[in-house]
Write a protein that holds these residues in place. Structure first.
Motif, PDB file in Angstrom:
ATOM      1  N   GLU A  19      -5.467  -3.513   2.554  1.00  0.00           N
ATOM      2  CA  GLU A  19      -4.425  -4.052   3.423  1.00  0.00           C
ATOM      3  C   GLU A  19      -3.073  -3.982   2.716  1.00  0.00           C
ATOM      4  O   GLU A  19      -2.063  -3.576   3.313  1.00  0.00           O
ATOM      5  CB  GLU A  19      -4.752  -5.494   3.809  1.00  0.00           C
ATOM      6  N   LEU A  22      -2.098  -0.127   2.325  1.00  0.00           N
ATOM      7  CA  LEU A  22      -1.635   0.452   3.593  1.00  0.00           C
ATOM      8  C   LEU A  22      -0.255  -0.075   3.960  1.00  0.00           C
ATOM      9  O   LEU A  22       0.605   0.678   4.431  1.00  0.00           O
ATOM     10  CB  LEU A  22      -2.637   0.136   4.696  1.00  0.00           C
ATOM     11  N   ARG A  41       2.529   0.579  12.132  1.00  0.00           N
ATOM     12  CA  ARG A  41       1.992  -0.547  11.377  1.00  0.00           C
ATOM     13  C   ARG A  41       1.059  -1.383  12.262  1.00  0.00           C
ATOM     14  O   ARG A  41       0.015  -1.861  11.806  1.00  0.00           O
ATOM     15  CB  ARG A  41       3.141  -1.393  10.806  1.00  0.00           C
ATOM     16  N   VAL A  44      -2.405   0.279  12.377  1.00  0.00           N
ATOM     17  CA  VAL A  44      -3.185   0.391  11.139  1.00  0.00           C
ATOM     18  C   VAL A  44      -3.517  -0.958  10.515  1.00  0.00           C
ATOM     19  O   VAL A  44      -4.654  -1.174  10.043  1.00  0.00           O
ATOM     20  CB  VAL A  44      -2.426   1.263  10.111  1.00  0.00           C
ATOM     21  N   ARG A  50     -12.765  -1.325   7.843  1.00  0.00           N
ATOM     22  CA  ARG A  50     -12.391  -0.467   6.709  1.00  0.00           C
ATOM     23  C   ARG A  50     -13.622   0.186   6.087  1.00  0.00           C
ATOM     24  O   ARG A  50     -13.739   0.285   4.852  1.00  0.00           O
ATOM     25  CB  ARG A  50     -11.628  -1.266   5.638  1.00  0.00           C
ATOM     26  N   ALA A  75      -6.432   5.151   1.789  1.00  0.00           N
ATOM     27  CA  ALA A  75      -5.362   4.958   2.771  1.00  0.00           C
ATOM     28  C   ALA A  75      -5.196   6.209   3.633  1.00  0.00           C
ATOM     29  O   ALA A  75      -4.987   6.109   4.857  1.00  0.00           O
ATOM     30  CB  ALA A  75      -4.052   4.628   2.060  1.00  0.00           C
ATOM     31  N   GLU A  78      -8.003   6.284   6.144  1.00  0.00           N
ATOM     32  CA  GLU A  78      -7.846   5.242   7.150  1.00  0.00           C
ATOM     33  C   GLU A  78      -6.714   5.564   8.119  1.00  0.00           C
ATOM     34  O   GLU A  78      -6.799   5.243   9.315  1.00  0.00           O
ATOM     35  CB  GLU A  78      -7.603   3.897   6.473  1.00  0.00           C
ATOM     36  N   MET A  79      -5.655   6.209   7.640  1.00  0.00           N
ATOM     37  CA  MET A  79      -4.577   6.620   8.549  1.00  0.00           C
ATOM     38  C   MET A  79      -5.051   7.688   9.525  1.00  0.00           C
ATOM     39  O   MET A  79      -4.694   7.658  10.710  1.00  0.00           O
ATOM     40  CB  MET A  79      -3.380   7.122   7.742  1.00  0.00           C
TER      41      MET A  79
END
Length: 299
Positions: A19, A22, A41, A44, A50, A75, A78-79
């Protein structure tokens, strides 16, 4: 403290780390264009299990990777995942209004902004992975970016989504369904595992083969459980619209196998994932824990 509690503490630690990472890797909402950055933002941060970052960190732990590179790799994955959810939820695809317990991006903002959020998150992922001078081996850095690109492109996640959209209302065979989900879901989960491992060292062929077998098993198990939950859980529990696959006439493991056989398949895939990790011994316990998490999750 039990092993489950130990894993729970580790998982919360990774989620907290991600968290923060990111939040730092995304553009500030105060930076122009402010609405786009605010929406990125929103898409995400503050949501999701996660799972992909957990896989990156678990594989990285196995191969001794440094925290900074793991955070960047996690990151980036995850993006990519978040961008895919933003686009999947749009009216031209799955047309959903709820994601991670809150309004989807096109509902919260508008469709044009949602489209741009996905585009921007995709490019931001590669920017994050390429920055920082964190990999001394330039060839390995390029290989990591190539892996992520392949996993998220037409022979990976996007290709799987294309097959998914084309399969609405069709009676797919079990093999055809598995192929779709190996691309749509499995490719990015595999990339998460391999990126974490590659952040630590150059991999031998037998190590890649073992990680591939593990990734293949958990990738299918993840989708099997998704289909089971879509058929059995409510929207409040899932954080997204429940029952939508059946309503949209999408082929699923449940529609082909039924609930009980789907659950049995997920358990077999968990066993397969554990077996694939045997060459790594106890050092792979976090990857085994994540296989258990994927199959036992309730949301």
């Amino acid at each position: 403290m039990t092993e489950f509690q130990v894993f729970g503490d580790w998982m919360k630690g990774v989620q907290s780390t991600m968290e923060d990472a990111l939040a730092s890797f995304l553009p500030s909402a105060a930076q122009t264009p402010t609405r786009l950055h605010e929406a990125m933002r929103y898409a995400v941060l503050d949501g999701g299990k996660r799972v992909r970052p957990l896989l990156v960190f678990a594989a990285g732990d196995l191969f001794g990777a440094g925290t900074d590179l793991l955070a960047r790799a996690a990151a980036a994955v995850e993006m990519i995942h978040a961008y895919s959810l933003v686009h999947d939820d749009m009216p031209c695809m799955d047309d959903d209004e709820l994601r991670r317990g809150k309004a989807t991006v096109h509902v919260k903002y508008d469709e044009a902004t949602a489209l741009l959020v996905g585009d921007a998150l995709q490019t931001q992922a590669f920017l994050v992975l390429s920055e920082g001078g964190h990999i001394e081996d330039a060839a390995r850095a390029v290989a990591m970016m190539r892996l992520l690109a392949q996993a998220s492109g037409s022979v990976g996640m996007c290709g799987g989504q294309a097959i998914d959209l084309a399969s609405v209302g069709l009676n797919l065979s079990l093999g055809e369904l598995e192929q779709m989900h190996r691309l749509k879901t499995g490719a990015l989960l595999r990339a998460s595992v391999l990126l974490g491992a590659m952040a630590g060292k150059s991999l031998r062929d037998e190590e890649v083969a073992a990680l591939d077998a593990y990734s293949s098993a958990i990738g299918l198990a993840f989708q099997v459980i998704d289909d089971v939950l879509d058929a059995t859980a409510d929207s409040a529990t899932l954080g997204k619209t429940a029952g939508k696959d059946a309503a949209d006439h999408k082929p699923t493991y449940v529609s082909i196998l039924g609930l009980e056989q789907s659950r049995a398949l997920a358990e077999q895939l968990r066993t397969d994932a554990h077996k694939a990790l045997m060459p790594f011994g106890e050092n792979a316990r976090r990857l085994r824990d994540i296989a258990d998490l994927i199959v036992q999750r309730k949301a």
